[in-house]
Scaffold this active site. Structure first.
Site, PDB file in Angstrom:
ATOM      1  N   VAL A 900       1.375  -1.103  -0.398  1.00 58.27           N
ATOM      2  CA  VAL A 900       0.103   0.018   0.175  1.00 58.27           C
ATOM      3  C   VAL A 900       1.082   0.874  -0.298  1.00 58.27           C
ATOM      4  CG1 VAL A 900      -2.263   1.136   0.840  1.00 58.27           C
ATOM      5  CG2 VAL A 900      -1.869  -1.341   1.107  1.00 58.27           C
ATOM      6  N   CYS A 901       0.988   1.679  -0.743  1.00 54.02           N
ATOM      7  CA  CYS A 901       1.574   3.184  -1.227  1.00 54.02           C
ATOM      8  C   CYS A 901       1.239   4.100  -0.999  1.00 54.02           C
ATOM      9  CB  CYS A 901       2.225   3.130  -2.690  1.00 54.02           C
ATOM     10  SG  CYS A 901       3.380   5.185  -3.209  1.00 54.02           S
TER      11      CYS A 901
END
Length: 990
Positions: A900-901
């Site tokens: 998850v960025c």
């Protein structure tokens, strides 16, 4: 700001014009556009943010960097290369540039004469190779890693000057730096590693005689210096040992690189732009034309490119302008040079004082004489130009400092040189003028323009191409500069049609979706692991999202098929584009030399290859490896392959053996290494002072992050004070306890000290967490229950939880932090978010987010796992894993690998401090960010740098196309979610 219209979209490299304050039209090349996501020039500036409507333009020919809004400029030419992907108008259809037709207007350097409508394919570079270029030798492909300074041939009246083998006492570097252009000044901005501004046929004036006196000279050759090559892969069917890494300049002709010589104006390194300089071989008619213009001044004026003054004076300076100045003026000049507040404090300066001369440039001084005495003189002169840090407001102090420096310098030079130091003959030469002592003992000075008169009696061998008696000859090389150009592009569209356009009629396609295919792309069937069957795209119906594919089975031609773009995917290995380099797999005998360039791709699936030995042939992709594989993630710039290791490549190097490729130690991991991975293997070897310093620095860093919360700031400051006091107490205690034997074995001391220090650090951290839990206690919330999300409680997490096997060691205070988080979620969790907690693992959570209404994600569910790590929330954000239902990316921030960025998680650099994780961040903040910011109506702009395209025509088209693309993927996501995810959907109330 108003929307940027499509015809106003300008990008880096484009050529534009604008009206200046004097009402004159100025042209220039865009160095940085607000629509560009990154730029080296922005990173070097204090404020790296550039509004998207702004441009930074280098004007031509003055090369001044100016700021302009996009609506203030007119687009003259797009910066495009063959192989680029473009769009036309608002159709959305994309195409590939397959060729460029570039017509140029050229100025012959050192003159006002030139040619018009010259094809750019005639251009040759001054030097053949640049750092980063790919070369071939005996079937090997490599990259130029390092190049020494260019080798420059200088012809004088006494013969060719060998700068490398000067057996006299004159320093070769001094000779080269003394060079001044006779007809065109050598500008400071051109004096750098990439462009020495010295070119073939240039008329020079400098210290070129055997004794080091000043004389005229001509540049007869400019070539590459010694080079270092990093060899990467071998592509021939008959194996040969790896070539050597170090190459002398005289050997570089053996390195093959026809792709650098075919059409250099269509290469990234030598691409065309205003002011770009090349050499061309002229025809007999062109030579006669230039000679006629030179012998007829009136005709030359009619054919000149602009006013003479625009080229900084293209004729010898014949006027003598002199002005009397004082020594104070000299001091003021040196103040400006050494003032650290000035933008440019490293100009070219030459100082003469009798027999001795010193040139100072870019912080280094070089004496005319290559001797120990000369080195001492240069060292003393260099000290005169050391930066002064008083600032502009203390000009008087700076003047006093410079005066004292000059007095000390004169005294020191007198000691070194004795009678050879003649201060009355002191001269200071700058690029544009000279300052010298009157020499009569009066203490007066004078200043005048630097004057270099043309010598009409120079021999033909020394006359530069700007000399009034220079004669051009057929097939001779002439150095030229691009003053204008026009580009036409031949484009193949997705439909297969080929048309020609002016470059200004096209727009760069900044974003290409995974299913935006073009003719000649190589593909496989979607979710097909068997790669024996592959195809090449023949044509695409953009509106209907269908395409025609020619299928192949290994090397056998099969049927053509029409199918949806969503039923196929890019071939994972066949990433071939025009202009790309390839090597052959050594399992197959190929007609070429094993290394080549893709010239074109045929409908049959064959690639037309120009080999390094300049032969050409048609090859199927199964027999080739692309440079994207060779120089991709597996290629590390700092790694070298030793000659003795050529038969077994090791870390991060590609091995090509038969039809297989292997990449060692290239895991492409997402997160940074953990502290356990990077901590020193043996703490006992850590220096005690450094350990203490590191602890204090880390603590001080924590202090700096909490200044916005007065109450917590006080807590942290008190804690820090106690920590520092405790550190000193522990250190003093252990030092006093140490016996002589223990002091001799300092490793034991380090081990015991660090153990107690860790215990104390844990105690302090636990105390801080307890205070944080109290300070960040969530306020009461009166949100109606029907607008809240749901919190579900379970005993045990599922073994499929991403962090099920992760072990954490939470302090006692963690329970308060956990209860604070739960209370906040119970009272404030937005509708559409459902969270699961586990009584046996308080550090683990799971949650589901319903796709928000009005977005492509509506009616979809997205599942995540969370782990609260050690140090949460003071020092560490939570760890989050996205449970992707399909092996495809459905959002720029959510990876199918689970990553998850998000700036809040520290996996992406935040633009504002408020986006970073801090001590008072919490799970609710994270969940709301994922729901509202990540799963939004235009996720295209989530991609790094793409937010600059908002409110632009191309950005809106790209965002629309991206939404269509992920909508199809989300259908698969929904089906897979229901089928495979081990979650009780019935427990969720919608």
């Amino acid at each position: 700001m108003a929307d940027i219209k499509e015809d106003q979209e300008i990008f880096a490299g484009d050529i534009v014009s604008f009206i200046n304050k004097d009402g004159k039209t100025v042209r220039g090349a865009v160095e940085v556009s607000g629509l560009d996501s990154e730029s080296d020039i922005l990173e070097s500036m204090e404020n790296a943010e550039l509004p998207k409507e702004m441009l930074k333009i280098f004007t031509y020919p003055k090369h001044e960097l100016v700021d302009k809004e996009m609506n203030e400029v007119t687009l003259l030419d797009r910066s495009l290369l063959a192989g680029d992907t473009v769009r036309r108008g608002k159709t959305g259809e994309i195409g590939t540039v397959i060729s460029l037709d570039i017509k140029t207007d050229l100025r012959v350097l050192d003159t006002n004469m030139g040619f018009k409508n010259i094809c750019a394919k005639r251009f040759e570079p001054f030097v053949r190779l640049s750092e980063g270029d790919k070369v071939a030798h005996n079937g090997w492909i490599g990259q130029i890693r390092d190049l020494e300074e260019d080798k420059i041939g200088i012809m004088t009246s006494h013969g060719l000057l060998d700068l490398e083998d000067d057996r006299g006492q004159i320093n070769p570097d001094f000779r080269l730096l003394s060079s001044r252009g006779v007809y065109e000044p050598i500008s400071d901005w051109r004096r750098n590693e990439e462009d020495s501004s010295v070119y073939l046929g240039q008329q020079l004036y400098g210290n070129y005689t055997k004794k080091g006196d000043e004389s005229f000279a001509k540049v007869t050759d400019v070539g590459n210096g010694d080079a270092e090559v990093n060899w990467v892969a071998f592509g021939n069917h008959e194996f040969t040992p790896m070539p050597k890494n170090e190459w002398y300049s005289s050997e570089l002709w053996q390195l093959q690189a026809p792709w650098l010589e075919e059409d250099i104006a269509n290469t990234e390194g030598q691409g065309i732009t205003l002011g770009a300089r090349y050499k061309i071989k002229i025809t007999d008619d062109e030579a006669k034309s230039l000679n006629y213009l030179r012998n007829n001044p009136e005709a030359e004026k009619l054919n000149a490119f602009g006013d003479v003054s625009a080229w900084q004076s293209l004729t010898p300076l014949l006027r003598y302008k002199e002005a009397e100045i004082t020594f104070q003026d000299v001091i003021d000049l040196l103040v400006r040079i050494t003032d650290t507040n000035e933008d440019d404090n490293s100009p070219w300066i030459k100082i003469d004082f009798g027999k001795y001369s010193v040139i100072t440039y870019e912080g280094e001084s070089i004496c005319k004489y290559d001797s120990k005495r000369g080195e001492r003189v240069a060292e003393k002169i260099n000290g005169l130009f050391d930066p002064i840090f008083y600032g502009k407001q203390d000009k008087a102090k700076m003047q006093h400092e410079i005066k004292e420096r000059i007095e000390r310098l004169f005294a020191e030079l007198g000691k070194i040189l004795g009678n050879q130091f003649e201060p009355d003959k002191l001269k200071i030469h700058m690029s544009a003028f000279t300052m010298e002592s009157a020499g009569d003992g009066s203490g007066k000075w004078r200043q005048y323009r630097t004057i270099i008169k043309e010598d009409p009696n120079l021999t033909a061998s020394v006359r530069g191409q700007g000399h009034s008696k220079f004669e051009h000859k057929n097939d001779s090389a002439v150095s030229v500069e691009v003053v204008d150009y026009r580009v036409k592009c031949k484009v193949q569209w997705q439909s297969g049609e080929i048309d020609e356009y002016k470059s200004t009629e096209l727009f760069p396609a900044l974003h290409i979706n995974d299913h935006d295919f073009c003719p000649n792309d190589f593909v496989v069937r979607e979710n097909r692991e068997d790669l024996d069957e592959w195809g090449n795209v023949i044509s695409v119906d953009f509106a209907e999202k269908q395409l025609v594919v020619q299928w192949h089975s290994d090397k056998t031609l099969k049927e053509r098929e029409t199918l949806s773009v969503f039923d196929i995917a890019d071939h994972p290995d066949y990433k071939f584009r025009m202009g790309e380099l390839v090597v052959g797999t050594n399992a197959t005998e190929l007609p070429g030399s094993g290394v080549g360039m893709v010239k074109s791709i045929l409908p049959s699936g064959h690639l037309e290859i120009l080999w390094a030995d300049r032969t050409e042939s048609l090859v199927l992709p199964v027999n080739l490896i692309s440079e994207h594989v060779l120089f991709g993630d597996a290629y590390e710039e700092e790694e070298e392959i030793n000659e003795e290791d050529y038969d077994e490549f090791t870390v991060n190097k590609l091995v090509i053996s038969g039809d297989e490729e292997e990449i060692a130690d290239s895991d492409g991991s997402w997160e940074s290494e953990s502290e356990e991975d990077v901590v020193m293997e043996d703490k006992k070897k850590v220096d005690l002072d450094e350990e203490l310093k590191g602890f204090v620095n880390v603590s001080a860093g924590a202090k700096n992050t909490v200044k916005s919360e007065p109450e917590l700031t006080a807590v942290i400051e008190n804690t820090l004070e106690a920590a520092h006091s405790k550190i000193q107490e522990i250190a003093d205690k252990w030092e006093s306890k140490m016996s002589d034997e223990e002091k001799d074995t300092q490793e034991q001391f380090h081990e015991k000290f660090l153990e107690e220090l860790d215990q104390e650090n844990t105690r302090l951290e636990e105390k801080a967490n307890e205070m944080i839990a109290e300070i960040t206690e969530p306020p009461s919330n009166d949100v109606p229950l029907d607008e809240l999300g749901a919190v579900h409680y379970f005993e045990l997490p599922s073994p499929t939880h991403a962090f099920y096997k992760t072990k954490t060691e939470q302090p006692k205070s963690f329970l308060k932090i956990y209860n604070s988080e739960i209370k906040r979620l119970q009272t404030s969790l937005p509708k559409g978010i459902h969270i699961w907690t586990y009584e046996s693992r308080l550090d683990l959570f799971s949650f589901a987010i319903e796709g928000p209404a009005g977005t492509p994600y509506e009616y979809c569910l997205f599942f995540f796992d969370i782990c609260l790590p050690d140090g949460y929330p003071l020092t560490s954000p939570p760890k989050v894993h996205f449970k992707s239902a399909i092996k495809q990316k459905i959002n720029p921030n959510l990876y199918d690998t689970g990553n998850v960025c998000l700036s809040l998680l520290g996996t992406w650099a935040a633009k504002r401090d408020s986006e970073d994780w801090t001590y008072n961040s919490n799970l609710l903040q994270l969940l709301v960010s994922l729901q509202g910011l990540t799963l939004n109506s235009e996720p295209y702009y989530n991609e790094a740098g793409y937010d600059r395209q908002k409110d632009t025509a191309s950005g809106m088209e790209n965002a629309k196309s991206y939404n269509e693309f992920i909508t199809v993927k989300l259908c698969d996501h929904v089906i897979s979610t229901i089928r495979f995810l081990s979650v009780k959907i019935s427990d969720i109330t919608f």
